[in-house]
Design an enzyme around this catalytic site. Structure first.
Site, PDB file in Angstrom:
ATOM      1  N   LYS A 116       0.821  -1.212   0.000  1.00 43.92           N
ATOM      2  CA  LYS A 116       0.000   0.000   0.000  1.00 43.92           C
ATOM      3  C   LYS A 116       0.852   1.258   0.000  1.00 43.92           C
ATOM      4  O   LYS A 116       0.501   2.251  -0.645  1.00 43.92           O
ATOM      5  CB  LYS A 116      -0.922  -0.004   1.214  1.00 43.92           C
ATOM      6  CG  LYS A 116      -1.874  -1.185   1.187  1.00 43.92           C
ATOM      7  CD  LYS A 116      -2.916  -1.094   2.250  1.00 43.92           C
ATOM      8  CE  LYS A 116      -3.819   0.086   1.991  1.00 43.92           C
ATOM      9  NZ  LYS A 116      -4.977   0.108   2.886  1.00 43.92           N
ATOM     10  N   GLU A 200      -2.363   8.027   7.941  1.00 42.62           N
ATOM     11  CA  GLU A 200      -3.229   8.774   7.020  1.00 42.62           C
ATOM     12  C   GLU A 200      -4.184   9.643   7.813  1.00 42.62           C
ATOM     13  O   GLU A 200      -4.573   9.294   8.927  1.00 42.62           O
ATOM     14  CB  GLU A 200      -4.083   7.806   6.175  1.00 42.62           C
ATOM     15  CG  GLU A 200      -3.396   7.257   4.959  1.00 42.62           C
ATOM     16  CD  GLU A 200      -4.318   6.399   4.098  1.00 42.62           C
ATOM     17  OE1 GLU A 200      -5.546   6.417   4.319  1.00 42.62           O
ATOM     18  OE2 GLU A 200      -3.792   5.707   3.216  1.00 42.62           O
ATOM     19  N   HIS A 235     -15.842  -4.636   6.130  1.00 39.96           N
ATOM     20  CA  HIS A 235     -14.969  -4.618   4.956  1.00 39.96           C
ATOM     21  C   HIS A 235     -15.326  -5.677   3.924  1.00 39.96           C
ATOM     22  O   HIS A 235     -14.541  -5.987   3.033  1.00 39.96           O
ATOM     23  CB  HIS A 235     -13.497  -4.712   5.370  1.00 39.96           C
ATOM     24  CG  HIS A 235     -13.122  -3.658   6.374  1.00 39.96           C
ATOM     25  ND1 HIS A 235     -13.201  -2.316   6.085  1.00 39.96           N
ATOM     26  CD2 HIS A 235     -12.733  -3.737   7.662  1.00 39.96           C
ATOM     27  CE1 HIS A 235     -12.851  -1.616   7.153  1.00 39.96           C
ATOM     28  NE2 HIS A 235     -12.575  -2.451   8.124  1.00 39.96           N
ATOM     29  N   ARG A 294      -6.961  -7.633 -10.106  1.00 41.27           N
ATOM     30  CA  ARG A 294      -7.693  -8.852 -10.473  1.00 41.27           C
ATOM     31  C   ARG A 294      -9.059  -8.467 -11.027  1.00 41.27           C
ATOM     32  O   ARG A 294      -9.475  -7.311 -10.944  1.00 41.27           O
ATOM     33  CB  ARG A 294      -7.919  -9.694  -9.220  1.00 41.27           C
ATOM     34  CG  ARG A 294      -8.721  -8.908  -8.171  1.00 41.27           C
ATOM     35  CD  ARG A 294      -9.208  -9.747  -7.011  1.00 41.27           C
ATOM     36  NE  ARG A 294     -10.176  -9.011  -6.213  1.00 41.27           N
ATOM     37  CZ  ARG A 294      -9.872  -8.161  -5.241  1.00 41.27           C
ATOM     38  NH1 ARG A 294      -8.603  -7.919  -4.943  1.00 41.27           N
ATOM     39  NH2 ARG A 294     -10.828  -7.529  -4.577  1.00 41.27           N
TER      40      ARG A 294
HETATM   41  C1  MV4 Z   1      -9.823   4.848   5.361  1.00 45.77           C
HETATM   42  C2  MV4 Z   1     -11.020   5.344   5.917  1.00 45.77           C
HETATM   43  C3  MV4 Z   1     -11.030   6.657   6.315  1.00 45.77           C
HETATM   44  N1  MV4 Z   1      -9.942   7.432   6.170  1.00 45.77           N
HETATM   45  N2  MV4 Z   1      -8.751   5.655   5.231  1.00 45.77           N
HETATM   46  C4  MV4 Z   1     -11.143   0.281   5.068  1.00 45.77           C
HETATM   47  C5  MV4 Z   1     -10.664  -0.782   4.143  1.00 45.77           C
HETATM   48  C6  MV4 Z   1      -9.378  -0.287   3.597  1.00 45.77           C
HETATM   49  N3  MV4 Z   1      -9.225  -0.672   2.230  1.00 45.77           N
HETATM   50  C7  MV4 Z   1      -9.444   1.192   3.765  1.00 45.77           C
HETATM   51  N4  MV4 Z   1     -10.521   1.474   4.649  1.00 45.77           N
HETATM   52  C8  MV4 Z   1     -10.754   2.738   5.065  1.00 45.77           C
HETATM   53  N5  MV4 Z   1      -9.707   3.597   4.935  1.00 45.77           N
HETATM   54  C9  MV4 Z   1      -8.829   6.914   5.639  1.00 45.77           C
HETATM   55  N6  MV4 Z   1      -7.763   7.689   5.527  1.00 45.77           N
HETATM   56  C10 MV4 Z   1     -12.097   4.482   6.031  1.00 45.77           C
HETATM   57  C11 MV4 Z   1     -11.974   3.171   5.609  1.00 45.77           C
HETATM   58  C12 MV4 Z   1     -13.138   2.343   5.753  1.00 45.77           C
HETATM   59  C13 MV4 Z   1     -13.790   1.818   4.634  1.00 45.77           C
HETATM   60  C14 MV4 Z   1     -13.342   2.030   3.345  1.00 45.77           C
HETATM   61  C15 MV4 Z   1     -13.983   1.497   2.274  1.00 45.77           C
HETATM   62  C16 MV4 Z   1     -15.119   0.744   2.467  1.00 45.77           C
HETATM   63  C17 MV4 Z   1     -15.596   0.508   3.723  1.00 45.77           C
HETATM   64  C18 MV4 Z   1     -14.934   1.038   4.826  1.00 45.77           C
HETATM   65  C19 MV4 Z   1     -15.437   0.805   6.105  1.00 45.77           C
HETATM   66  C20 MV4 Z   1     -14.784   1.326   7.175  1.00 45.77           C
HETATM   67  C21 MV4 Z   1     -13.631   2.083   7.011  1.00 45.77           C
END
Ligand code: MV4
Length: 498
Positions: A116, A200, A235, A294
């Site tokens: 990442k 972040e 997630h 993918r």
């Molecule tokens: C975040 C975020 C808020 N701010 N990054 C969760 C899965 C991972 N791929 C990244 N995720 C998140 N990153 C920042 N800087 C909130 C989430 C997140 C989220 C993102 C996408 C779909 C569902 C989610 C559920 C909770 C938190």
């Protein structure tokens, strides 16, 4: 074109891939574990090879066994599907070195985008917006403190090797930072054998919107627009849509996000299908999160709206053919919604519900697409993700797609195992969903306000069960019942109440 392709996957996606191969006159080779001897994908393939016991670490994740099967069946290419080995750079490299075509990007692209922090650096250098934060590990606490202070609290600690929400930690104040870095690092070390974490800024209540990209081996790249994937639980995506209802009212976002995704893909030397994930904040700013290298579970909604077949395109690209269209040729028509039908119990913390499927009534008719991996009499194993099928619908507008999905869900009945079909009926009637008030916290809020059996008293629960058994009315279905309610409907309801 290939003469024979091995499908290194199982369940609905293996069925989807075998169908595409059959349509193109390509022979298919299925692989299967002990638990999947009688699985639908094995029945539909032209040839099949047993690759080991039920645990995926001893079967679907065994690079050596899969390459052996490809060799003994003389398959020229391998499609990895999603999950399992699909984003494993070592597997792609092993295919490359044994002369089998990996139907996906190069091992080099997978590696570049797999970390990442590396992907963040690549995206930033390519000129795509990334979430404000660091790229170097937060090992030096003084540095971490300075960075967090500059970003402003709350901040999020993420594992560099993570993804899908694992190893994430929210830090609300500076006093929490030191112990949070320690905890996140050791959790990352345990989960990914890599303790690196970075910082972040927190995007509050974001939307998750992703862009489908497609590239050939000649440097041509196009994007196929976005999918809205904000409806998730822990997630795990639950419902996906194309177009995003937000982008539908702000059409300039598609071109801007598409351009950002293509910059990243170009910088990674990307070919085949890929998806750039973005977070979108309440001011409609978007930030690159990660690239999935993918074919994704939710690809059907993009197919329904663009009229393209992503798997057929993957096959052509893998063969070295140029993309058969340009960016300007891509059109988006109507609205598609997908529900992931799981063998799980929404009334008991979504616990997996493996077991033997008794009756199965599958929806059909205009605008309905069912990608299923099961049949009546088959036993859903406990060893894998309990996804039974993906139900996708297409219609001219989002409102008519919702109506069509409700109709299709009412035709759907699975007995013998618990499933989330009733849960979807409730979501699709929810006012916030209908109004497209979507964000990543949607499901959590929905579960709190949802009329559920659990919140009822014992007497009410028993009354609901008796009513359902006698087909007086559905437990959560408040519509008036017609006298001629079908047998399948009552079977379906009974199945959900077991
Ligand atoms: C975040 C975020 C808020 N701010 N990054 C969760 C899965 C991972 N791929 C990244 N995720 C998140 N990153 C920042 N800087 C909130 C989430 C997140 C989220 C993102 C996408 C779909 C569902 C989610 C559920 C909770 C938190």
């Amino acid at each position: 074109m290939f003469r024979k392709v091995l499908v290194a996957n199982r369940g609905e996606i293996a069925v989807r891939l075998i169908r595409a191969l059959r349509e193109s006159g390509i022979q298919s080779v299925a692989v299967f574990s002990d638990a999947d001897r009688r699985a639908l994908h094995v029945r539909l393939a032209d040839e099949a090879e047993h690759i080991g016991p039920a645990p995926s670490s001893e079967s679907y994740l065994r690079i050596d066994r899969i390459l052996e099967a490809a060799s003994s069946h003389q398959a020229e290419a391998i499609h990895p599907g999603y999950g399992f080995l699909s984003e494993n750079a070592d597997f792609a490299a092993a295919c490359e070195s044994t002369g089998v075509t990996f139907i996906g990007p190069s091992s080099d692209s997978i590696r570049k985008l797999g970390s990442k922090t590396q992907a963040r650096i690549l995206a930033r250098q390519a000129g795509a917006p990334v979430v404000p934060g660091t790229e170097e590990p937060a090992t030096n606490l003084d540095h971490a403190r300075a960075v967090a202070r500059q970003l402003g609290y709350p901040v999020l600690l993420k594992a560099a090797a993570g993804g899908g929400g694992k190893g994430m930690r929210r830090v609300n104040t500076e006093s929490e930072l030191e112990s949070a870095v320690r905890d996140a690092s050791s959790e990352a070390e345990r989960a990914f054998k890599n303790s690196e974490v970075y910082i972040e800024k927190v995007i509050e209540n974001p939307r998750h919107i992703e862009i489908q990209v497609l590239g050939d081996k000649h440097g041509n790249l196009v994007h196929l627009g976005e999918r809205e994937c904000s409806i998730q639980r822990r997630h795990q995506k639950v419902i996906e849509e194309c177009p995003s209802p937000l982008v539908a009212v702000h059409p300039e976002m598609r071109a801007a996000m598409g351009a950002a995704a293509l910059k990243i893909a170009r910088a990674a030397g990307y070919y085949n299908a890929g998806t750039a994930e973005f977070l979108v904040d309440s001011n409609r700013n978007f930030y690159f999160l990660e690239m999935n290298t993918r074919l994704q579970v939710e690809h059907p909604v993009t197919e329904l709206v663009t009229g393209l077949d992503l798997v057929q395109l993957q096959l052509r690209i893998a063969c070295g053919e140029p993309l058969p269209f340009h960016q300007d040729d891509v059109r988006w028509r109507g609205s598609a919604i997908e529900c992931r039908i799981y063998a799980e119990d929404p009334d008991n913390q979504f616990l997996p519900s493996p077991g033997t499927i008794q009756q199965l009534s599958e929806p059909g008719g205009p605008g309905v697409r069912l990608d299923s991996g099961v049949y009546p009499g088959w036993t859903v194993p406990i060893d894998y993700d309990p996804l039974l099928a993906k139900l996708a619908v297409w219609s001219e507008s989002r409102a008519s797609s919702i109506g069509r999905m409700l109709r299709a869900l009412d035709e759907y009945a699975v007995t013998g195992i618990r499933n989330n079909i009733g849960f979807f009926r409730d979501i699709l009637r929810d006012e916030c969903f209908v109004d497209a008030y979507l964000h990543t916290g949607f499901i959590e809020e929905f579960i709190k306000r949802r009329p559920s059996l659990e919140s009822d008293s014992d007497v009410e629960q028993i009354a609901a069960l008796v009513a359902a058994k006698h087909n007086l009315n559905g437990a959560r279905d408040t519509r008036p019942q017609t006298a001629e309610a079908s047998r399948w409907q009552s079977l379906g309801r009974r199945g959900q109440l077991r």
